[in-house]
Write a protein that holds these residues in place. Sequence first.
Motif, PDB file in Angstrom:
ATOM      1  N   ALA A 241       0.837  -1.205   0.000  1.00  0.00           N
ATOM      2  CA  ALA A 241       0.000   0.000   0.000  1.00  0.00           C
ATOM      3  C   ALA A 241       0.867   1.249   0.000  1.00  0.00           C
ATOM      4  O   ALA A 241       0.579   2.225  -0.697  1.00  0.00           O
ATOM      5  CB  ALA A 241      -0.917   0.002   1.219  1.00  0.00           C
ATOM      6  N   GLU A 242       1.949   1.219   0.766  1.00  0.00           N
ATOM      7  CA  GLU A 242       2.847   2.378   0.825  1.00  0.00           C
ATOM      8  C   GLU A 242       3.497   2.660  -0.516  1.00  0.00           C
ATOM      9  O   GLU A 242       3.624   3.816  -0.942  1.00  0.00           O
ATOM     10  CB  GLU A 242       3.936   2.134   1.867  1.00  0.00           C
ATOM     11  CG  GLU A 242       4.948   3.274   1.965  1.00  0.00           C
ATOM     12  CD  GLU A 242       6.236   2.855   2.629  1.00  0.00           C
ATOM     13  OE1 GLU A 242       7.280   3.463   2.313  1.00  0.00           O
ATOM     14  OE2 GLU A 242       6.221   1.924   3.454  1.00  0.00           O
ATOM     15  N   GLU A 246      -0.559  -1.774  -4.097  1.00  0.00           N
ATOM     16  CA  GLU A 246      -1.651  -2.505  -3.456  1.00  0.00           C
ATOM     17  C   GLU A 246      -2.710  -2.909  -4.482  1.00  0.00           C
ATOM     18  O   GLU A 246      -3.072  -2.141  -5.376  1.00  0.00           O
ATOM     19  CB  GLU A 246      -2.296  -1.641  -2.380  1.00  0.00           C
ATOM     20  CG  GLU A 246      -3.411  -2.332  -1.625  1.00  0.00           C
ATOM     21  CD  GLU A 246      -4.095  -1.397  -0.632  1.00  0.00           C
ATOM     22  OE1 GLU A 246      -4.766  -1.900   0.269  1.00  0.00           O
ATOM     23  OE2 GLU A 246      -3.956  -0.172  -0.790  1.00  0.00           O
ATOM     24  N   GLU A 265      -9.474  -1.384   6.143  1.00  0.00           N
ATOM     25  CA  GLU A 265      -9.386  -0.319   5.136  1.00  0.00           C
ATOM     26  C   GLU A 265      -9.412   1.067   5.756  1.00  0.00           C
ATOM     27  O   GLU A 265      -8.844   2.016   5.209  1.00  0.00           O
ATOM     28  CB  GLU A 265     -10.552  -0.482   4.149  1.00  0.00           C
ATOM     29  CG  GLU A 265     -10.302   0.200   2.813  1.00  0.00           C
ATOM     30  CD  GLU A 265     -11.294  -0.265   1.756  1.00  0.00           C
ATOM     31  OE1 GLU A 265     -11.766   0.602   1.003  1.00  0.00           O
ATOM     32  OE2 GLU A 265     -11.586  -1.471   1.710  1.00  0.00           O
ATOM     33  N   SER A 269      -4.033   3.687   5.935  1.00  0.00           N
ATOM     34  CA  SER A 269      -3.298   4.923   5.646  1.00  0.00           C
ATOM     35  C   SER A 269      -2.746   5.549   6.924  1.00  0.00           C
ATOM     36  O   SER A 269      -1.620   6.071   6.943  1.00  0.00           O
ATOM     37  CB  SER A 269      -4.213   5.923   4.930  1.00  0.00           C
ATOM     38  OG  SER A 269      -4.612   5.424   3.675  1.00  0.00           O
ATOM     39  N   GLU A 270      -3.524   5.480   7.987  1.00  0.00           N
ATOM     40  CA  GLU A 270      -3.087   6.055   9.265  1.00  0.00           C
ATOM     41  C   GLU A 270      -1.866   5.302   9.808  1.00  0.00           C
ATOM     42  O   GLU A 270      -0.913   5.911  10.303  1.00  0.00           O
ATOM     43  CB  GLU A 270      -4.220   5.989  10.282  1.00  0.00           C
ATOM     44  CG  GLU A 270      -3.842   6.538  11.654  1.00  0.00           C
ATOM     45  CD  GLU A 270      -4.961   6.358  12.665  1.00  0.00           C
ATOM     46  OE1 GLU A 270      -4.693   6.604  13.859  1.00  0.00           O
ATOM     47  OE2 GLU A 270      -6.074   5.963  12.279  1.00  0.00           O
ATOM     48  N   ILE A 272       0.346   3.558   8.067  1.00  0.00           N
ATOM     49  CA  ILE A 272       1.490   3.865   7.205  1.00  0.00           C
ATOM     50  C   ILE A 272       2.065   5.238   7.550  1.00  0.00           C
ATOM     51  O   ILE A 272       3.292   5.409   7.653  1.00  0.00           O
ATOM     52  CB  ILE A 272       1.077   3.804   5.723  1.00  0.00           C
ATOM     53  CG1 ILE A 272       0.768   2.360   5.329  1.00  0.00           C
ATOM     54  CG2 ILE A 272       2.170   4.384   4.826  1.00  0.00           C
ATOM     55  CD1 ILE A 272       0.183   2.215   3.941  1.00  0.00           C
ATOM     56  N   GLU A 273       1.202   6.216   7.738  1.00  0.00           N
ATOM     57  CA  GLU A 273       1.660   7.566   8.071  1.00  0.00           C
ATOM     58  C   GLU A 273       2.346   7.587   9.437  1.00  0.00           C
ATOM     59  O   GLU A 273       3.382   8.241   9.616  1.00  0.00           O
ATOM     60  CB  GLU A 273       0.474   8.528   8.079  1.00  0.00           C
ATOM     61  CG  GLU A 273       0.868   9.978   8.333  1.00  0.00           C
ATOM     62  CD  GLU A 273      -0.321  10.923   8.268  1.00  0.00           C
ATOM     63  OE1 GLU A 273      -0.155  12.096   8.628  1.00  0.00           O
ATOM     64  OE2 GLU A 273      -1.409  10.474   7.850  1.00  0.00           O
TER      65      GLU A 273
END
Length: 287
Positions: A241-242, A246, A265, A269-270, A272-273
């Motif tokens: 995903a990063e 993905e 889902e 993102s959270e 990864i950040e």
Amino acid sequence: MQQQPQQQPILERELCFLQDLTAKLASREIDLPPFPDIYAQIIRTLHDPNISIQDVSRMLVAAPDLCVRILLLANSALLNRSGVKVTDLNIAVSRLGLSAVNSATVRLATKDVFQVPKGSSLSYMLNKTRVESVRVAAYSYLLAIRSGMGNDKHDAMLAGLLHNIGTHYILSRADEFPDLVSKEIMDNWGPGIGQALVSNWGFPESISAAIDKQNELLLETEEDTPDIRDVIICAKLLSQAESGNEDLETDYSRIPSCRKLDIDESNVSEIIETYAEEVASFVSALK
């Protein structure tokens, strides 16, 4: 019909390549070059229960490239939560612990073991898989901590570093068949070959088993608590995903490992950040 004469040799070469891999995997007689002597000595030393930090540091001096990596790791955001920089090798080894030093040693040793001819079209693929292994190792370490597996964080890191070692083997043996090495072949054959290699090298069964089953995303187990295989699966998904690779069809809710590690889902993102700086620093230190 006119293309048939051109296709047949390719199919024969592909069959030869796969038959060779099959025979070696089935017999466990994989043609594995030995670790470079100095790295093998360091790994043996690290497993001595009576070894001291000073003894390890003295041995590391014989491998300058490894010394550099150890210092970079000790100062990385992933393993240096205090933010205090170190330049002394003894302090760096003490800060990291022997398990992390072992992971760094394995990383450089495997890099030396698996090579492709200079200028080969496979060079890009091999370098890409090496960087991927480091990124997955960083996520594995962090996810182990996040999921309450702190005692297994170093084994998770090591499993991440070794998760695609079967692909390294395939690429290093494929210089005669560069046009035949596909993602499908690496996905289908890489884990099994990797499991055999890691077992032959004497790593824990929990690591080799995780590598063998890493692509069985929908596999249900009786255990409710996560294990290293679950961590590796989720670490790979986060890494994909990063990097923007993905699969758009990924449904995290259907993947048991994601449920165990509370990844879906809504929070990918959270996560990864949150881990971005630590992952980037680890990749920079070991790529």
